[in-house]
Design an enzyme around this catalytic site. Structure first.
Site, mmCIF file in Angstrom:
data_model
loop_
_atom_site.group_PDB
_atom_site.id
_atom_site.type_symbol
_atom_site.label_atom_id
_atom_site.label_comp_id
_atom_site.label_asym_id
_atom_site.label_seq_id
_atom_site.Cartn_x
_atom_site.Cartn_y
_atom_site.Cartn_z
ATOM 1 N N SER A 214 30.708 37.801 29.428
ATOM 2 C CA SER A 214 31.058 38.973 28.620
ATOM 3 C C SER A 214 32.100 38.629 27.563
ATOM 4 O O SER A 214 32.277 39.375 26.592
ATOM 5 C CB SER A 214 31.575 40.104 29.509
ATOM 6 O OG SER A 214 32.818 39.759 30.094
ATOM 7 N N ALA A 247 37.722 43.452 35.636
ATOM 8 C CA ALA A 247 37.202 42.370 36.493
ATOM 9 C C ALA A 247 35.795 41.926 36.069
ATOM 10 O O ALA A 247 34.971 42.752 35.692
ATOM 11 C CB ALA A 247 37.182 42.843 37.946
ATOM 12 N N PRO A 248 35.551 40.609 36.099
ATOM 13 C CA PRO A 248 36.447 39.514 36.521
ATOM 14 C C PRO A 248 37.413 39.049 35.434
ATOM 15 O O PRO A 248 38.203 38.150 35.666
ATOM 16 C CB PRO A 248 35.474 38.398 36.879
ATOM 17 C CG PRO A 248 34.319 38.611 35.966
ATOM 18 C CD PRO A 248 34.178 40.106 35.828
ATOM 19 N N GLY A 249 37.320 39.639 34.214
ATOM 20 C CA GLY A 249 38.350 39.338 33.229
ATOM 21 C C GLY A 249 37.897 38.730 31.924
ATOM 22 O O GLY A 249 38.722 38.198 31.178
ATOM 23 N N GLY A 250 36.606 38.800 31.603
ATOM 24 C CA GLY A 250 36.116 38.181 30.373
ATOM 25 C C GLY A 250 36.765 38.724 29.115
ATOM 26 O O GLY A 250 37.161 37.964 28.231
ATOM 27 N N ASP A 266 41.634 47.375 37.120
ATOM 28 C CA ASP A 266 40.384 47.381 37.886
ATOM 29 C C ASP A 266 40.724 47.308 39.368
ATOM 30 O O ASP A 266 41.711 46.677 39.753
ATOM 31 C CB ASP A 266 39.499 46.192 37.502
ATOM 32 C CG ASP A 266 38.025 46.448 37.779
ATOM 33 O OD1 ASP A 266 37.706 46.969 38.864
ATOM 34 O OD2 ASP A 266 37.188 46.132 36.918
ATOM 35 N N ASP A 286 41.733 52.840 38.880
ATOM 36 C CA ASP A 286 40.480 53.277 38.267
ATOM 37 C C ASP A 286 40.659 53.282 36.751
ATOM 38 O O ASP A 286 41.598 53.904 36.230
ATOM 39 C CB ASP A 286 40.140 54.681 38.774
ATOM 40 C CG ASP A 286 38.787 55.178 38.292
ATOM 41 O OD1 ASP A 286 38.323 54.734 37.219
ATOM 42 O OD2 ASP A 286 38.189 56.016 38.982
ATOM 43 N N ASP A 302 34.604 47.852 29.023
ATOM 44 C CA ASP A 302 33.194 47.478 29.203
ATOM 45 C C ASP A 302 32.708 47.956 30.572
ATOM 46 O O ASP A 302 31.999 47.243 31.275
ATOM 47 C CB ASP A 302 33.034 45.957 29.056
ATOM 48 C CG ASP A 302 31.574 45.531 28.946
ATOM 49 O OD1 ASP A 302 30.749 46.352 28.514
ATOM 50 O OD2 ASP A 302 31.259 44.382 29.306
ATOM 51 N N LYS A 331 26.869 52.293 27.565
ATOM 52 C CA LYS A 331 25.635 51.885 28.233
ATOM 53 C C LYS A 331 24.580 52.961 28.008
ATOM 54 O O LYS A 331 24.807 54.137 28.304
ATOM 55 C CB LYS A 331 25.874 51.680 29.728
ATOM 56 C CG LYS A 331 27.127 50.862 30.056
ATOM 57 C CD LYS A 331 27.080 49.445 29.492
ATOM 58 C CE LYS A 331 28.365 48.692 29.827
ATOM 59 N NZ LYS A 331 28.369 47.298 29.352
#
Length: 389
Positions: A214, A247-250, A266, A286, A302, A331
């Site tokens: 990402s 997460a995971p942190g891109g 996250d 959250d 994202d 999305k």
């Protein structure tokens, strides 16, 4: 533009740019040719028709689903007038747009050069030739054909006076798009109406230290949705940002590489290297609930959720003055994707107008996006630094 909220137009024009190479010759057009993400041909076709309608030009689209190619054929008016008003970076679903000149059927596959030369000879000249195919086949036969045709086609077009002896930006570029071994569309391109990138796709290198792919998505957003000068203005070392649903942190990782101190929000696990980075503060919360303790420069998001929910939360951040800039993904549902985008943008515009916030909002389906679009909202001093009329 509605009220005092300076939203970027749905289909911004390029009429304020310097004199176009299109004024250098006589070009007769039949329509528009666009590339998009495979599966989004209908949305791309609707976008082209909407752009054309603003110029009172009308036509119909020929779509082969799953190819990522849309051929919009004009039936009333001049498609060149439409193309002159397009700036592909401001289109949502089209990643590349050309002005189609000729739809050429090749009867004799032993000579693909002559029909192209004969079709182009009566028109204007071109400064450079590209032969390409947006289609992928397992054997790569169309890519091989495009490469094989380049030398003989270039020589023949130069001899016919269609192609300049040396490459020049003073004339439009000629694109010969191979849709099959017997079907070629001849089209012209000038920048920034068309993308300068091959097939409209940025070639980015994934770095192994990135937590996820990402990171390519956010890198593409900054590279393609902002000019270099704009990017330098809005993305600076020492800024502070928040990544919702990190997460995971891109996305956090990319922002940190640009010198931004990030708060990653996250409940999920962040990459260990990011957790140990002094530029990253991890908050287990959250993303739709978290509120910053003070205003930040950037919020990025994202999160996989309903687009209206994401849009409303991003509107909160902008309208409550928690951030100056926002970059987020919406999305999209499998159906009514264009309607969903338009509804979200309309709602965002209403929220910003209601809060008396002047803004510029840009939307793009990036190459690294999937069933989604990326939204960039810009407020504050950006608007005075980069006046758009």
């Amino acid at each position: 533009m509605i009220g005092n909220a300076r939203m970027s137009q749905k289909y911004p024009t390029s009429s304020s740019r310097k004199r176009s190479p299109l004024s250098s010759g006589k070009y007769s057009a039949i329509g528009l040719l666009a590339y998009c993400r495979p599966g989004f041909e209908a949305e791309c076709a609707q976008e082209l028709q909407n752009i054309a309608s603003l110029q009172f030009v009308y036509g119909y689209s020929k779509i082969d689903k799953g190819t990522g190619v849309v051929f919009w054929r004009c039936s009333q008016g001049n498609p060149l007038d439409v193309y002159k008003e397009i700036e592909v970076s401001r289109c949502i679903f089209a990643r590349q747009v050309f002005c189609a000149l000729h739809d050429i059927e090749i009867e004799d596959t032993t000579d693909r050069v002559s029909p192209v030369v004969e079709a182009l000879r009566p028109g204007g000249a071109f400064g450079f030739l590209h032969i390409e195919t947006p289609l992928e086949d397992e054997a790569g036969s169309l890519q091989k054909l495009a490469k094989k045709l380049t030398a003989p086609m270039s020589a023949a077009l130069r001899n016919a006076g269609v192609l300049s002896k040396a490459k020049t930006d003073e004339l439009p570029q000629l694109h010969l798009v191979c849709l099959s071994g017997q079907h070629i569309i001849a089209a012209l391109a000038v920048h920034p109406n068309s993308s300068a990138l091959p097939l409209g796709i940025p070639r980015l290198r994934f770095r192994n230290e990135a937590p996820s792919r990402s990171a390519l998505k956010i890198e593409e957003a900054f590279l393609t949705m902002l000019t270099p000068a704009e990017r330098e203005f809005v993305l600076k070392r020492g800024q502070r940002g928040v990544d919702l649903g990190a997460a995971p942190g891109g996305w956090t990782w990319y922002m940190v590489t640009q010198g931004v101190k990030m708060t990653a929000v996250d409940h999920g696990a962040l990459q260990q290297e990011l957790l140990e980075d002094p530029a990253v503060t991890y908050v287990s919360d959250d993303g739709y609930v978290y509120k910053p303790q003070r205003k930040v420069d950037w919020v990025v998001c994202d999160i996989v959720d309903k687009p209206k929910r994401t849009m409303e939360r991003m509107a909160d951040w902008l309208c409550y003055d928690w951030t100056t800039y926002a970059l987020f993904n919406l999305k999209l549902p499998m159906k009514t994707r264009m309607d969903e985008v338009e509804a979200c943008l309309q709602r965002l515009q209403e929220r910003l107008l209601g809060a008396d916030i002047e803004s510029e909002v840009r939307v793009k389906q990036l190459y690294h996006d999937r069933e989604e679009v990326t939204v960039l909202a810009l407020t504050g001093h950006f608007l005075t630094a980069f006046q758009k009329h």
